[in-house]
Design an enzyme around this catalytic site. Structure first.
Site, PDB file in Angstrom:
ATOM      1  N   LEU A  52       0.833  -1.194   0.000  1.00  0.00           N
ATOM      2  CA  LEU A  52       0.000   0.000   0.000  1.00  0.00           C
ATOM      3  C   LEU A  52       0.869   1.245   0.000  1.00  0.00           C
ATOM      4  O   LEU A  52       0.615   2.207  -0.727  1.00  0.00           O
ATOM      5  CB  LEU A  52      -0.929  -0.010   1.220  1.00  0.00           C
ATOM      6  CG  LEU A  52      -1.836   1.205   1.405  1.00  0.00           C
ATOM      7  CD1 LEU A  52      -2.782   1.380   0.223  1.00  0.00           C
ATOM      8  CD2 LEU A  52      -2.627   1.095   2.712  1.00  0.00           C
ATOM      9  N   TYR A  53       1.934   1.216   0.809  1.00  0.00           N
ATOM     10  CA  TYR A  53       2.846   2.361   0.819  1.00  0.00           C
ATOM     11  C   TYR A  53       4.236   1.973   1.302  1.00  0.00           C
ATOM     12  O   TYR A  53       4.430   1.003   2.029  1.00  0.00           O
ATOM     13  CB  TYR A  53       2.296   3.513   1.666  1.00  0.00           C
ATOM     14  CG  TYR A  53       1.981   3.169   3.105  1.00  0.00           C
ATOM     15  CD1 TYR A  53       2.962   3.196   4.090  1.00  0.00           C
ATOM     16  CD2 TYR A  53       0.678   2.849   3.484  1.00  0.00           C
ATOM     17  CE1 TYR A  53       2.663   2.894   5.409  1.00  0.00           C
ATOM     18  CE2 TYR A  53       0.366   2.548   4.801  1.00  0.00           C
ATOM     19  CZ  TYR A  53       1.362   2.570   5.758  1.00  0.00           C
ATOM     20  OH  TYR A  53       1.067   2.270   7.057  1.00  0.00           O
ATOM     21  N   ILE A  93      -2.893  10.758   7.538  1.00  0.00           N
ATOM     22  CA  ILE A  93      -4.202  11.251   7.970  1.00  0.00           C
ATOM     23  C   ILE A  93      -4.054  12.032   9.266  1.00  0.00           C
ATOM     24  O   ILE A  93      -3.471  11.556  10.236  1.00  0.00           O
ATOM     25  CB  ILE A  93      -5.187  10.075   8.161  1.00  0.00           C
ATOM     26  CG1 ILE A  93      -5.487   9.423   6.813  1.00  0.00           C
ATOM     27  CG2 ILE A  93      -6.480  10.552   8.806  1.00  0.00           C
ATOM     28  CD1 ILE A  93      -6.394   8.210   6.909  1.00  0.00           C
ATOM     29  N   HIS A 133      -4.347  -2.766  -2.818  1.00  0.00           N
ATOM     30  CA  HIS A 133      -4.192  -3.506  -1.572  1.00  0.00           C
ATOM     31  C   HIS A 133      -3.598  -4.885  -1.830  1.00  0.00           C
ATOM     32  O   HIS A 133      -3.732  -5.792  -1.003  1.00  0.00           O
ATOM     33  CB  HIS A 133      -5.541  -3.610  -0.852  1.00  0.00           C
ATOM     34  CG  HIS A 133      -5.444  -3.543   0.628  1.00  0.00           C
ATOM     35  ND1 HIS A 133      -5.831  -4.565   1.460  1.00  0.00           N
ATOM     36  CD2 HIS A 133      -4.965  -2.564   1.462  1.00  0.00           C
ATOM     37  CE1 HIS A 133      -5.626  -4.226   2.720  1.00  0.00           C
ATOM     38  NE2 HIS A 133      -5.099  -3.017   2.749  1.00  0.00           N
ATOM     39  N   ASP A 164       1.392  -8.610  12.283  1.00  0.00           N
ATOM     40  CA  ASP A 164       0.798  -9.138  11.057  1.00  0.00           C
ATOM     41  C   ASP A 164       1.213 -10.600  10.905  1.00  0.00           C
ATOM     42  O   ASP A 164       1.775 -11.199  11.826  1.00  0.00           O
ATOM     43  CB  ASP A 164       1.245  -8.299   9.853  1.00  0.00           C
ATOM     44  CG  ASP A 164       0.179  -8.203   8.771  1.00  0.00           C
ATOM     45  OD1 ASP A 164      -0.200  -9.261   8.217  1.00  0.00           O
ATOM     46  OD2 ASP A 164      -0.272  -7.087   8.481  1.00  0.00           O
ATOM     47  N   ASP A 301      -5.243   0.444  14.582  1.00  0.00           N
ATOM     48  CA  ASP A 301      -4.287   1.442  14.103  1.00  0.00           C
ATOM     49  C   ASP A 301      -4.883   2.843  14.002  1.00  0.00           C
ATOM     50  O   ASP A 301      -4.148   3.810  13.821  1.00  0.00           O
ATOM     51  CB  ASP A 301      -3.653   1.016  12.767  1.00  0.00           C
ATOM     52  CG  ASP A 301      -4.642   0.464  11.771  1.00  0.00           C
ATOM     53  OD1 ASP A 301      -5.766   0.142  12.165  1.00  0.00           O
ATOM     54  OD2 ASP A 301      -4.293   0.326  10.582  1.00  0.00           O
ATOM     55  N   HIS A 353      -2.857  -6.218  13.037  1.00  0.00           N
ATOM     56  CA  HIS A 353      -3.187  -6.076  11.621  1.00  0.00           C
ATOM     57  C   HIS A 353      -3.337  -7.441  10.944  1.00  0.00           C
ATOM     58  O   HIS A 353      -3.244  -7.550   9.726  1.00  0.00           O
ATOM     59  CB  HIS A 353      -2.079  -5.254  10.937  1.00  0.00           C
ATOM     60  CG  HIS A 353      -2.484  -4.641   9.640  1.00  0.00           C
ATOM     61  ND1 HIS A 353      -1.938  -5.020   8.434  1.00  0.00           N
ATOM     62  CD2 HIS A 353      -3.378  -3.668   9.350  1.00  0.00           C
ATOM     63  CE1 HIS A 353      -2.459  -4.294   7.458  1.00  0.00           C
ATOM     64  NE2 HIS A 353      -3.346  -3.486   7.984  1.00  0.00           N
ATOM     65  N   LYS A 355      -4.745 -10.776   9.214  1.00  0.00           N
ATOM     66  CA  LYS A 355      -5.882 -11.209   8.422  1.00  0.00           C
ATOM     67  C   LYS A 355      -5.648 -12.668   8.049  1.00  0.00           C
ATOM     68  O   LYS A 355      -4.511 -13.124   7.920  1.00  0.00           O
ATOM     69  CB  LYS A 355      -6.011 -10.413   7.112  1.00  0.00           C
ATOM     70  CG  LYS A 355      -6.091  -8.897   7.265  1.00  0.00           C
ATOM     71  CD  LYS A 355      -4.724  -8.277   7.092  1.00  0.00           C
ATOM     72  CE  LYS A 355      -4.758  -6.783   7.295  1.00  0.00           C
ATOM     73  NZ  LYS A 355      -5.283  -6.075   6.168  1.00  0.00           N
ATOM     74  N   GLU A 381      -7.500  -6.598  -4.174  1.00  0.00           N
ATOM     75  CA  GLU A 381      -7.015  -7.511  -3.139  1.00  0.00           C
ATOM     76  C   GLU A 381      -6.465  -8.792  -3.765  1.00  0.00           C
ATOM     77  O   GLU A 381      -6.818  -9.147  -4.893  1.00  0.00           O
ATOM     78  CB  GLU A 381      -8.160  -7.887  -2.191  1.00  0.00           C
ATOM     79  CG  GLU A 381      -8.883  -6.728  -1.548  1.00  0.00           C
ATOM     80  CD  GLU A 381      -8.184  -6.195  -0.316  1.00  0.00           C
ATOM     81  OE1 GLU A 381      -7.120  -6.731   0.048  1.00  0.00           O
ATOM     82  OE2 GLU A 381      -8.715  -5.250   0.283  1.00  0.00           O
ATOM     83  N   ILE A 443     -20.362   4.709   6.353  1.00  0.00           N
ATOM     84  CA  ILE A 443     -18.967   4.760   6.767  1.00  0.00           C
ATOM     85  C   ILE A 443     -18.389   3.343   6.887  1.00  0.00           C
ATOM     86  O   ILE A 443     -17.256   3.085   6.485  1.00  0.00           O
ATOM     87  CB  ILE A 443     -18.834   5.511   8.102  1.00  0.00           C
ATOM     88  CG1 ILE A 443     -19.144   6.997   7.873  1.00  0.00           C
ATOM     89  CG2 ILE A 443     -17.451   5.339   8.712  1.00  0.00           C
ATOM     90  CD1 ILE A 443     -19.217   7.811   9.143  1.00  0.00           C
TER      91      ILE A 443
END
Length: 447
Positions: A52-53, A93, A133, A164, A301, A353, A355, A381, A443
């Site tokens: 993602l980054y 953010i 993603h 993770d 997070d 995080h 999954k 994904e 949302i």
């Protein structure tokens, strides 16, 4: 009948045969960072990184410096880094106006005068409606799969870590398939531009190309012509999807529906799509044991301590807790009899995080998919479905599950979870207002 149909579907998937001796599960964030740096330093033919980054901080600098060192060591090394287009061109953010990571990529390239291409992939014309993603780091014939991005907290540089999953898989056919996807879908797209070179076009300028890319991605799949329809032992199926009713969504539902005895689900945010909730309800009715491990709100997070100034994004962990409490209340009988185990992960000061899905110890899903409405309809994904009929990964599986369980506590009664009335005043005010206008549902679909 439905169970048999789901099992038949999974059995029909093409698989890359996997040597269990070349499948390694890392248990800590620090081990993950060290493995990435080690593989970068030893790569001989190719490095393809998708995240993602790649953040401008100490950990991000370690990774980018290592990539430039690899380029200097081996000028013919094929190095490509893919990050989300929008995420790379904005600040964090709540951090105010910032140039974003793209400006950093350009500065580093100017300083080194070497070629380490970093591409921005725009999955949508606006970040709110879809991001890159995809997960996977390929070094020669080795795939490192994790939901992590590349920054201090994901790589445990400093005082905090974000927990993770981390799998290291040496498999040339799988690596080739994943690289082929990136080359075919991204490098051949007029919507994908290098972020380490100036000038970078505006999103508006390439909007038609972005829409064309997204449309093509809806039908894109990993090439599996070197895979086998039948693998007697350990096998891996790569899957990719974007948009509603995509191949990955279908796989997740089929996988849950194929469970005989036990399902474990990990997700950082309890905001499951309706189709997943429906499948879980069906499993519970069948008598299948279901464990769901989610992050406690303080391990989210987006969580902001009450001692710090409140920002709107800080209400999200509380919103997810309201979803969890509602679900727990509906299934209190299943919780009481031990068929449903809702587990909260919290290691104070750190975040969660994870999954993934484990089904009867036969199937393991490695994915960056958050198992939420956004992942099921907006973001691009992917996942690796591991089929382990002979339980050759059993020991690794047990070690990973034990490591995850270290910081978990079981919810015995839904009232152990707080209500909106218990939340800090700014959160209480915001969630009450959103609920009044039913905006919380919107949302939940977007974040």
């Amino acid at each position: 009948m439905l169970f048999e149909t789901n099992r038949s579907y999974l059995a029909s998937l093409p698989r890359f045969a996997q040597d269990p001796a070349h499948f390694q599960t890392l248990l800590t964030t620090e081990a993950f960072r060290q493995k990435l740096l080690d593989l970068i330093s030893k790569a001989q033919t190719r490095i393809y990184i998708t995240a993602l980054y790649l953040q401008e901080d100490e950990a991000g600098t370690q990774i980018l410096d290592a990539l430039y060192a690899a380029r200097a060591r081996c000028p013919d090394l094929d190095i490509r880094v893919f990050v989300d287009w929008h995420r790379a061109q904005r600040g964090l953010i709540g951090a105010g106006a910032q140039a974003g990571n793209a400006a950093w990529y350009q500065r580093i390239r100017f300083d080194h005068e070497l070629n380490v291409p970093i591409y921005g992939v725009p999955v949508q014309t606006r970040e709110l409606f879809g991001v890159l993603h995809l997960k996977g780091f390929i070094f020669d014939d080795t795939v490192v799969y994790s939901g992590a991005s590349l920054n201090n907290v994901y790589l445990n540089v400093g005082d905090r870590y974000r927990y993770d999953r981390y799998q290291v898989i040496k498999n040339s056919a799988l690596a080739d398939s994943m690289v082929n996807f990136l080359q075919t879908e991204f490098l051949n797209s007029s919507a994908v531009y290098r972020l380490d070179l100036d000038p970078i076009p505006s999103t508006k300028q390439i909007s038609p190309d972005i829409r064309q890319l997204r449309q093509r991605l809806k039908s894109a799949q990993y090439a599996t012509h070197h895979a086998q329809d039948e693998v007697s032992g350990l096998g891996i199926t790569p899957v990719v999807g974007v948009g509603k009713r995509n191949s990955l969504n279908r796989l997740i539902i089929k996988l849950l529906g194929a469970a005989k005895q036990h399902v474990q689900i990990c997700t950082p945010y309890f905001n499951l799509p309706r189709t997943v909730i429906k499948e879980i309800n069906r499993l519970l009715q069948k008598g299948v044991k279901v464990d769901i491990i989610v992050g406690e709100k303080k391990a989210n997070d987006f969580y902001i301590p009450e001692s710090e100034p409140f920002k709107t994004i800080g209400a999200l962990p509380y919103l997810y807790e309201t979803h969890l409490r509602r679900f727990a209340k509906l299934h209190q009988l299943d919780i009481h009899r031990g068929q449903l185990n809702l587990m909260l992960w919290n290691d104070p000061g750190h975040s969660y995080h994870l999954k993934g899905i484990w089904v009867d110890d036969d199937y393991i899903l490695l994915t960056g998919n958050n198992l939420n409405p956004r992942a099921f309809s907006l973001d691009l994904e992917n996942a690796l479905l591991i089929h382990d009929p002979k339980h050759e990964l059993k020991e690794q599986l047990q070690q990973e599950k034990a490591e995850i369980a270290k910081n978990t506590t079981r919810i015995a009664y839904y009232r152990e979870l707080e209500t909106v009335l218990d939340y800090p005043p700014p959160v209480k005010k915001l969630l009450t207002r959103l609920s009044r206008f039913r905006a919380d549902r919107l949302i939940s679909r977007l974040l």
